[in-house]
Design a protein around this motif. Structure first.
Motif, PDB file in Angstrom:
ATOM      1  N   ASN A 293       0.828  -1.207   0.000  1.00 43.77           N
ATOM      2  CA  ASN A 293       0.000   0.000   0.000  1.00 43.77           C
ATOM      3  C   ASN A 293       0.866   1.263   0.000  1.00 43.77           C
ATOM      4  OD1 ASN A 293      -3.084   0.802   1.796  1.00 43.77           O
ATOM      5  ND2 ASN A 293      -1.943   1.999   0.328  1.00 43.77           N
ATOM      6  N   VAL A 294       1.871   1.304   0.856  1.00 43.29           N
ATOM      7  CA  VAL A 294       2.768   2.466   0.901  1.00 43.29           C
ATOM      8  C   VAL A 294       3.521   2.598  -0.422  1.00 43.29           C
ATOM      9  CG1 VAL A 294       4.813   3.429   2.020  1.00 43.29           C
ATOM     10  CG2 VAL A 294       2.992   2.439   3.409  1.00 43.29           C
ATOM     11  N   GLY A 295       3.886   1.446  -1.021  1.00 40.25           N
ATOM     12  CA  GLY A 295       4.539   1.484  -2.325  1.00 40.25           C
ATOM     13  C   GLY A 295       3.661   2.112  -3.389  1.00 40.25           C
ATOM     14  N   LEU A 296       2.367   1.823  -3.334  1.00 40.94           N
ATOM     15  CA  LEU A 296       1.435   2.437  -4.277  1.00 40.94           C
ATOM     16  C   LEU A 296       1.390   3.953  -4.105  1.00 40.94           C
ATOM     17  CD1 LEU A 296      -1.577  -0.067  -4.057  1.00 40.94           C
ATOM     18  CD2 LEU A 296      -0.140   0.339  -6.062  1.00 40.94           C
ATOM     19  N   ALA A 297       1.349   4.395  -2.834  1.00 43.97           N
ATOM     20  CA  ALA A 297       1.310   5.834  -2.558  1.00 43.97           C
ATOM     21  C   ALA A 297       2.580   6.520  -3.060  1.00 43.97           C
ATOM     22  CB  ALA A 297       1.128   6.068  -1.063  1.00 43.97           C
ATOM     23  N   CYS A 298       3.728   5.893  -2.811  1.00 40.37           N
ATOM     24  CA  CYS A 298       4.995   6.486  -3.247  1.00 40.37           C
ATOM     25  C   CYS A 298       5.104   6.484  -4.767  1.00 40.37           C
ATOM     26  CB  CYS A 298       6.165   5.722  -2.631  1.00 40.37           C
ATOM     27  SG  CYS A 298       6.319   5.930  -0.843  1.00 40.37           S
ATOM     28  N   SER A 299       4.628   5.415  -5.403  1.00 46.10           N
ATOM     29  CA  SER A 299       4.653   5.355  -6.866  1.00 46.10           C
ATOM     30  C   SER A 299       3.784   6.447  -7.458  1.00 46.10           C
ATOM     31  CB  SER A 299       4.154   3.982  -7.349  1.00 46.10           C
ATOM     32  OG  SER A 299       5.016   2.955  -6.935  1.00 46.10           O
ATOM     33  N   ALA A 300       2.605   6.674  -6.851  1.00 42.81           N
ATOM     34  CA  ALA A 300       1.722   7.738  -7.329  1.00 42.81           C
ATOM     35  C   ALA A 300       2.403   9.092  -7.204  1.00 42.81           C
ATOM     36  CB  ALA A 300       0.416   7.717  -6.542  1.00 42.81           C
ATOM     37  N   ALA A 301       3.114   9.307  -6.082  1.00 44.19           N
ATOM     38  CA  ALA A 301       3.814  10.578  -5.877  1.00 44.19           C
ATOM     39  C   ALA A 301       4.926  10.765  -6.905  1.00 44.19           C
ATOM     40  CB  ALA A 301       4.386  10.637  -4.458  1.00 44.19           C
ATOM     41  N   LEU A 302       5.665   9.689  -7.206  1.00 49.64           N
ATOM     42  CA  LEU A 302       6.717   9.772  -8.212  1.00 49.64           C
ATOM     43  C   LEU A 302       6.132  10.018  -9.602  1.00 49.64           C
ATOM     44  CD1 LEU A 302       9.067   6.883  -7.027  1.00 49.64           C
ATOM     45  CD2 LEU A 302       9.542   9.334  -6.923  1.00 49.64           C
ATOM     46  N   ALA A 303       4.895   9.557  -9.800  1.00 53.14           N
ATOM     47  CA  ALA A 303       4.233   9.761 -11.092  1.00 53.14           C
ATOM     48  C   ALA A 303       3.613  11.149 -11.208  1.00 53.14           C
ATOM     49  CB  ALA A 303       3.161   8.692 -11.294  1.00 53.14           C
ATOM     50  N   GLY A 304       3.712  11.951 -10.145  1.00 52.92           N
ATOM     51  CA  GLY A 304       3.233  13.319 -10.212  1.00 52.92           C
ATOM     52  C   GLY A 304       2.039  13.648  -9.350  1.00 52.92           C
ATOM     53  N   ALA A 305       1.459  12.644  -8.677  1.00 53.32           N
ATOM     54  CA  ALA A 305       0.317  12.923  -7.802  1.00 53.32           C
ATOM     55  C   ALA A 305       0.798  13.596  -6.518  1.00 53.32           C
ATOM     56  CB  ALA A 305      -0.417  11.624  -7.463  1.00 53.32           C
ATOM     57  N   ALA A 306      -0.042  14.436  -5.940  1.00 55.54           N
ATOM     58  CA  ALA A 306       0.241  15.058  -4.641  1.00 55.54           C
ATOM     59  C   ALA A 306      -0.486  14.238  -3.582  1.00 55.54           C
ATOM     60  CB  ALA A 306      -0.223  16.503  -4.618  1.00 55.54           C
ATOM     61  N   VAL A 307       0.248  13.442  -2.808  1.00 56.89           N
ATOM     62  CA  VAL A 307      -0.368  12.571  -1.807  1.00 56.89           C
ATOM     63  C   VAL A 307      -0.012  13.078  -0.414  1.00 56.89           C
ATOM     64  CG1 VAL A 307      -0.355  10.581  -3.359  1.00 56.89           C
ATOM     65  CG2 VAL A 307       1.574  10.933  -1.831  1.00 56.89           C
ATOM     66  N   LEU A 308      -1.007  13.176   0.443  1.00 60.84           N
ATOM     67  CA  LEU A 308      -0.803  13.785   1.763  1.00 60.84           C
ATOM     68  C   LEU A 308      -1.518  12.954   2.822  1.00 60.84           C
ATOM     69  CD1 LEU A 308       0.559  16.411   2.874  1.00 60.84           C
ATOM     70  CD2 LEU A 308      -1.722  17.432   2.861  1.00 60.84           C
ATOM     71  N   ASN A 309      -0.746  12.433   3.761  1.00 57.96           N
ATOM     72  CA  ASN A 309      -1.362  11.719   4.879  1.00 57.96           C
ATOM     73  C   ASN A 309      -1.628  12.690   6.035  1.00 57.96           C
ATOM     74  OD1 ASN A 309       1.306  12.130   5.539  1.00 57.96           O
ATOM     75  ND2 ASN A 309       1.733  10.015   6.122  1.00 57.96           N
ATOM     76  N   HIS A 310      -2.384  12.221   7.015  1.00 60.43           N
ATOM     77  CA  HIS A 310      -2.789  13.052   8.161  1.00 60.43           C
ATOM     78  C   HIS A 310      -3.464  14.345   7.689  1.00 60.43           C
ATOM     79  CE1 HIS A 310      -0.662  10.239  10.715  1.00 60.43           C
ATOM     80  NE2 HIS A 310       0.422  10.392   9.980  1.00 60.43           N
ATOM     81  N   ALA A 311      -4.258  14.210   6.647  1.00 57.69           N
ATOM     82  CA  ALA A 311      -4.997  15.346   6.081  1.00 57.69           C
ATOM     83  C   ALA A 311      -6.443  14.910   5.908  1.00 57.69           C
ATOM     84  CB  ALA A 311      -4.398  15.780   4.756  1.00 57.69           C
ATOM     85  N   GLU A 312      -7.363  15.639   6.522  1.00 56.08           N
ATOM     86  CA  GLU A 312      -8.756  15.202   6.624  1.00 56.08           C
ATOM     87  C   GLU A 312      -9.693  16.150   5.871  1.00 56.08           C
ATOM     88  OE1 GLU A 312     -12.003  14.233  10.200  1.00 56.08           O
ATOM     89  OE2 GLU A 312      -9.985  14.968  10.672  1.00 56.08           O
ATOM     90  N   VAL A 313     -10.590  15.564   5.093  1.00 61.91           N
ATOM     91  CA  VAL A 313     -11.633  16.359   4.441  1.00 61.91           C
ATOM     92  C   VAL A 313     -12.675  16.745   5.488  1.00 61.91           C
ATOM     93  CG1 VAL A 313     -13.525  16.316   2.767  1.00 61.91           C
ATOM     94  CG2 VAL A 313     -11.305  15.339   2.163  1.00 61.91           C
ATOM     95  N   VAL A 314     -12.924  18.038   5.650  1.00 64.38           N
ATOM     96  CA  VAL A 314     -13.898  18.497   6.649  1.00 64.38           C
ATOM     97  C   VAL A 314     -15.207  18.952   6.014  1.00 64.38           C
ATOM     98  CG1 VAL A 314     -12.165  19.091   8.373  1.00 64.38           C
ATOM     99  CG2 VAL A 314     -12.826  20.797   6.668  1.00 64.38           C
ATOM    100  N   SER A 315     -15.158  19.314   4.729  1.00 63.63           N
ATOM    101  CA  SER A 315     -16.387  19.690   4.016  1.00 63.63           C
ATOM    102  C   SER A 315     -16.078  19.733   2.529  1.00 63.63           C
ATOM    103  CB  SER A 315     -16.914  21.042   4.493  1.00 63.63           C
ATOM    104  OG  SER A 315     -15.996  22.087   4.196  1.00 63.63           O
ATOM    105  N   PHE A 316     -17.137  19.794   1.727  1.00 58.04           N
ATOM    106  CA  PHE A 316     -16.972  19.882   0.282  1.00 58.04           C
ATOM    107  C   PHE A 316     -17.230  21.304  -0.194  1.00 58.04           C
ATOM    108  CE2 PHE A 316     -17.923  15.193   0.212  1.00 58.04           C
ATOM    109  CZ  PHE A 316     -16.672  14.826  -0.262  1.00 58.04           C
ATOM    110  N   LEU A 317     -16.582  21.662  -1.282  1.00 59.03           N
ATOM    111  CA  LEU A 317     -16.832  22.925  -1.959  1.00 59.03           C
ATOM    112  C   LEU A 317     -17.816  22.653  -3.090  1.00 59.03           C
ATOM    113  CD1 LEU A 317     -13.101  24.110  -2.301  1.00 59.03           C
ATOM    114  CD2 LEU A 317     -14.688  24.557  -0.412  1.00 59.03           C
TER     115      LEU A 317
END
Length: 448
Positions: A241-265
């Motif tokens: 799972n962590v490998g997937l997150a790191c691969s996504a980040a290397l592919a250009g995605a912005a991945v952020l843990n300890h970040a919570e959605v509190v509402s929608f726009l």
């Protein structure tokens, strides 16, 4: 549905991009072809492949990734914002990023801190799903087995440093069981087809004891007649799972843990979701991230995310508790698992070697949704009772070194009497404009 939402639906449901690398980089297998309609086609894909394959590649810092999320705007939104950093969420982010989309992902806790790190550690097609498909004439279950067996081989090939094939022994205490399990597991081989790991085979009682020294010669007043050994896959779920997150980040995605959605726009005119307000739980800072589509991959917490969009949304999650226990290494030999084919509730229980210990599980029962589920004593005892008749060592409660509980996010009628008979296939829906929810499924088929 917009073109981006349609593409994302395909990304979420038929994710066919590469799988994992280790946290510091490693080999990654890309799909055989990339559509010319995808932005990532051509030289951009080759560049991305080289970046992810580079063992010296460095994942961007947390500050850089958070800045990318903050830097989006209503006039320059991300293509996709994924909510949830488990197997499905990280798989969606990786797939979307490798297709050239601008991707963000936020996870309230840590990557793989929930259900995705609390599995049986198996990549499997589902022997019991095949049994149900045959006896219930259930095409849905059969389709799931075909797909899972194909994915099993693909995941092992994509991440051989984290996944491998594992022989599993099925004890037979009468000749009918020998024939029944031999035929059933040969059918499992047949369904796997070209994705077969190894052929299953029968072993005599003496050969079985040599392979699995703690296997009982007598069980339930019956003598062991032999075993049928078949092969499935085993994985390090949290590292994958962590490998997937790191691969996504290397592919250009912005991945952020300890970040919570509190509402929608929401767009004031159309009321379509156009992003989310996010809280950095490490600093307490709140910021807005805009996206054309938001993917809800929050696992057991999908309904709470859906209710942020529509407080009247009907629940679609029927949570199921899966408990596992860790036992000393002598319970199972290295390199051979044991499957208890029938428990008192009709399930199977696995006993598998794992990191120098033995993992046994799992249970399947209705449970409330909680952030930190804990195993109950009756569930631990259920597993111990299930394996004790098959072993020649005394199974003691004091041998349990640790236990954990994970919540399966099954997408079913919440009024169902049990969850064990429900197919583990993914469900993808857009029940609010701009919000695509993906839930259900199993680790093996995280790619869709």
């Amino acid at each position: 549905m917009s073109a981006t939402a349609a593409r994302l639906r395909r990304v979420a449901a038929v994710a066919s991009a590469a799988a994992a690398v280790t946290a510091c980089g490693g080999a990654i297998i890309f799909p055989p072809s990339v559509s010319s309609n995808d932005r990532g086609a051509g030289s951009a894909v080759e560049s991305m492949r080289r970046t992810i394959s580079d063992p010296s590649a460095i994942v961007p810092s947390r500050n850089v990734q958070e800045s990318t999320l903050i830097g989006s705007s209503s006039v320059n939104p991300l293509d996709v914002l994924v909510v949830g950093g488990g197997a499905t969420g990280c798989g969606v982010a990786l797939d979307a990023a490798t297709r050239g989309l601008r991707v963000g992902l936020v996870e309230r806790e840590d990557f793989s801190s929930g259900t995705s790190s609390r599995s049986t550690k198996l990549i499997h097609g589902g022997v019991r799903y095949l049994e149900k498909a045959v006896f219930n004439l259930d095409y849905g279950q059969l389709k799931l087995v075909f797909h899972a067996l194909e994915e099993r081989k693909q995941v092992i090939e994509n991440a051989p440093h984290l996944c491998h094939s594992l022989p599993c022994m099925t004890p037979c205490f009468n000749w009918f069981e020998v024939v029944y399990y031999w035929m059933g597991l040969k059918m499992y081989d047949l369904v796997a087809g070209r994705h077969l790991l190894h052929l299953s085979r029968y072993y005599s009682a003496q050969e079985s004891i040599e392979l699995f020294p703690t296997l009982a010669r007598k069980g339930k007043d019956k003598s062991l007649r032999g075993t049928v050994v078949y092969y499935d896959g085993q994985m390090n779920d949290s590292r994958l799972n962590v490998g997937l997150a790191c691969s996504a980040a290397l592919a250009g995605a912005a991945v952020l843990n300890h970040a919570e959605v509190v509402s929608f726009l929401k767009d004031e005119g159309t009321k379509r979701i156009i992003g989310a307000k996010i809280r950095d739980n490490q600093t307490g800072q709140e910021f807005e991230t805009y996206a054309k589509v938001v993917v809800n991959a929050a696992g057991p917490f999908c309904d709470s995310i859906r209710k942020m969009a529509n407080k009247d949304a009907h629940p679609m999650i029927c949570p199921s508790s899966g408990v596992h226990i860790v036992l000393p290494d002598y319970y199972s030999p290295e390199g051979m698992g044991l499957i208890v084919p029938k428990t008192k509730d009709g399930r199977v229980v696995f006993m598998l070697p794992w990191l120098g210990r033995t993992v046994a599980g799992t249970t399947d029962s209705n449970t409330p949704i909680t952030p930190l589920p804990e195993p109950h004593e009756d569930e631990i005892q259920f597993i111990l009772d299930a394996i004790c008749d098959y072993l020649n060592v005394k199974v003691r409660r004091t041998d349990v070194l640790s236990a954990w509980s994970g919540i399966r996010p099954l997408a079913v009628d919440p009024n169902a009497k049990n969850t064990e008979s429900v197919s583990r296939d993914h469900v993808v829906s857009e029940d609010y404009p701009g919000l695509v929810t993906i839930t259900g499924g199993k680790w093996t088929t995280y790619r869709g």
